[in-house]
Enzyme design. Structure first.
Site, PDB file in Angstrom:
ATOM      1  N   THR A 209       7.194 -20.326  -3.202  1.00 44.17           N
ATOM      2  CA  THR A 209       8.423 -19.672  -3.634  1.00 44.17           C
ATOM      3  C   THR A 209       8.526 -18.288  -3.002  1.00 44.17           C
ATOM      4  O   THR A 209       7.528 -17.562  -2.940  1.00 44.17           O
ATOM      5  CB  THR A 209       8.422 -19.567  -5.175  1.00 44.17           C
ATOM      6  OG1 THR A 209       8.330 -20.899  -5.695  1.00 44.17           O
ATOM      7  CG2 THR A 209       9.674 -18.897  -5.701  1.00 44.17           C
TER       8      THR A 209
ATOM      9  N   LYS B 226       0.855  -1.175   0.000  1.00 44.33           N
ATOM     10  CA  LYS B 226       0.000   0.000   0.000  1.00 44.33           C
ATOM     11  C   LYS B 226       0.900   1.237   0.000  1.00 44.33           C
ATOM     12  O   LYS B 226       1.476   1.531  -1.043  1.00 44.33           O
ATOM     13  CB  LYS B 226      -1.056  -0.133   1.074  1.00 44.33           C
ATOM     14  CG  LYS B 226      -2.093  -1.139   0.523  1.00 44.33           C
ATOM     15  CD  LYS B 226      -3.001  -1.864   1.415  1.00 44.33           C
ATOM     16  CE  LYS B 226      -3.743  -2.929   0.629  1.00 44.33           C
ATOM     17  NZ  LYS B 226      -4.610  -3.780   1.401  1.00 44.33           N
TER      18      LYS B 226
HETATM   19  C1  PLP Z   1      -4.925  -5.166   1.519  1.00 49.01           C
HETATM   20  C2  PLP Z   1      -5.094  -5.711   2.905  1.00 49.01           C
HETATM   21  C3  PLP Z   1      -4.460  -6.889   3.299  1.00 49.01           C
HETATM   22  C4  PLP Z   1      -3.789  -7.792   2.304  1.00 49.01           C
HETATM   23  O1  PLP Z   1      -2.574  -7.295   1.896  1.00 49.01           O
HETATM   24  P1  PLP Z   1      -1.988  -7.727   0.453  1.00 49.01           P
HETATM   25  O2  PLP Z   1      -0.545  -7.432   0.582  1.00 49.01           O
HETATM   26  O3  PLP Z   1      -2.693  -6.887  -0.551  1.00 49.01           O
HETATM   27  O4  PLP Z   1      -2.273  -9.175   0.274  1.00 49.01           O
HETATM   28  C5  PLP Z   1      -4.513  -7.258   4.631  1.00 49.01           C
HETATM   29  N1  PLP Z   1      -5.183  -6.524   5.534  1.00 49.01           N
HETATM   30  C6  PLP Z   1      -5.847  -5.406   5.191  1.00 49.01           C
HETATM   31  C7  PLP Z   1      -6.581  -4.631   6.228  1.00 49.01           C
HETATM   32  C8  PLP Z   1      -5.840  -4.978   3.857  1.00 49.01           C
HETATM   33  O5  PLP Z   1      -6.540  -3.913   3.485  1.00 49.01           O
END
Ligand code: PLP
Length: 403
Positions: free
Chosen positions: A277, A247
């Site tokens: 992996t 993010k």
């Molecule tokens: C996006 C998200 C995840 C998952 O993360 P990714 O790296 O996209 O798999 C986990 N927890 C929350 C609160 C999220 O918004």
């Protein structure tokens, strides 16, 4: 195929409900953010993206890109194995030390995504604790919920951010049973923030472990971008801090941090960590670079917060029903899947604005919404134009306006 008609029927009911998912086919070009090219059925069109999770534009940061390109040239495209069988690169080890250091924890562990980090960790941990009960906020992310399900443990769902309900649920449990409270700092679809300190107090009182998902907070909040717990000086009271690099850090991959025995156990037992992996060294190197930048430099964060302030003001003026809840995420509830789709269609077709409708099961039925996220590359003019566009769409569709 003989079974296809069954899938087709399921799809028809999704379509009838207005929540059949249509992905926007985008090209987000480096240097062009927040614009992207949208490959629509009618041709290619330039749109402004108003719903990215790349909150600071780090996916296009020159140093982050350079780290990825450089590491690819040096180490190749893939890691060559699972972590156990030849797939631990020096970059994995370095990044695990970095995340542990960021959160003031003894040890860190990287996963291929934040989703896997939650699912693998929660299921593994809870299984190891005999007769464990998991207390789970009702708005927890799907990955936390899947982790709880996979653990096979008893779970008690407490009302969202509701301390009285959490207390009530904790107090009815046998004091001798192990307990884990799983929650999130910044909830991604409401943009509100958990009462972390009070939850830690309850955890102490009832001898529960705490598991905090800081996915939407890292890079943006707290000293060096360590998240909300760090901002409040509470990192030491959280047993496991989970987050990702996908993010605000703009890359990919997930992680946990915690005590040496706990993290070492997850490393040794979690199927979702062991039998896959490892991330390519280039992904790891660019995530590391992004994290290092955001630990030292708050310029992008500061820009983000000024944009968030401007966008909030503009939305308030437009009277669209946005309820800011203390974070950078600004949801506008439309309350119906079809109408939500219509809002997004009009924004995209007529105003060149891309926001994705958020439907069930991501949010409950009747809570369908758009979720606006602004970034440092959105200008004041773009913010004004978004406000104008929302006013136009709200009037044309005769939607609810705030008083
Ligand atoms: C996006 C998200 C995840 C998952 O993360 P990714 O790296 O996209 O798999 C986990 N927890 C929350 C609160 C999220 O918004």
């Amino acid at each position: 195929m003989a079974y296809d008609h069954i899938f087709s029927e399921h799809l028809s009911s999704l379509k009838a409900e207005g929540r059949y998912r249509i992905f926007a086919d985008l090209e987000r070009l480096v240097g062009e953010a927040p614009y992207a090219l949208w490959h629509s059925p009618k041709g290619v069109k330039k749109v402004i993206v108003w719903c990215t999770n790349d909150y600071l534009g780090m996916s296009q940061h020159p140093a982050v890109i350079e780290a990825m390109v450089e590491a690819t040239r040096r180490y190749g495209a893939g890691s060559g194995g699972t972590r156990n069988i030849s797939g631990t690169a020096h970059s994995h080890v370095t990044l695990e030390q970095e995340v542990a250091d960021l959160h003031g924890k003894e040890k860190g562990l990287i996963f291929t995504s934040g989703y896997i980090a939650n699912e693998a960790t929660i299921s593994t941990l809870a299984q190891a604790l005999p007769d464990c009960v998991i207390l789970s906020d009702e708005k927890n992310h799907a990955s936390i919920i899947q982790g709880i399900r996979a653990s096979g443990c008893e779970r008690r769902i407490f009302r969202h951010n509701d301390l009285a309900d959490l207390r009530e649920k904790l107090s009815t449990l046998d004091p001798k049973r192990p307990k884990l409270i799983a929650f999130i700092s910044v909830y991604s679809m409401d943009g509100d923030i958990a009462p972390i300190e009070a939850i830690c107090d309850l955890a102490d009182e009832f001898n529960a472990m705490t598991y905090l998902d800081e996915v939407h907070a890292v890079g943006l909040y707290g000293p060096q971008g360590a998240g909300i717990a760090a901002q409040l000086g509470l990192q030491g009271r959280i047993n496991i801090i989970q987050a990702n690099f996908a993010k605000a850090y703009g890359v990919m991959g997930g992680y946990i941090t915690g005590s040496i025995p706990l993290v070492d156990y997850v490393r040794s037992a979690a199927s979702g960590f062991i039998f896959t992996t490892s991330l390519p060294p280039a992904v790891v190197a660019s995530a590391y670079t992004s994290m290092r930048i955001l630990r030292q430099d708050t310029a992008l964060r500061d820009q983000l917060w000024s944009r968030v302030g401007l966008l909030k003001q503009r939305l308030e003026k437009s009277r669209v029903p946005c309820q800011p809840a203390g974070s950078h995420i600004l949801p506008i509830v439309v309350g119906n899947a079809g109408r939500c789709q219509a809002v997004c269609d009009l924004l995209r077709e007529e105003h060149n604005i891309y926001v994705q409708p958020i439907n069930y099961p991501t949010v409950p039925r009747g809570q369908e919404r758009i979720r606006l996220t602004v970034t440092p590359s959105h200008t004041l003019e773009m913010i004004q134009q978004l406000g104008d566009a929302l006013e136009d769409v709200w009037h044309r569709l005769n939607l609810y306006l705030a008083a």
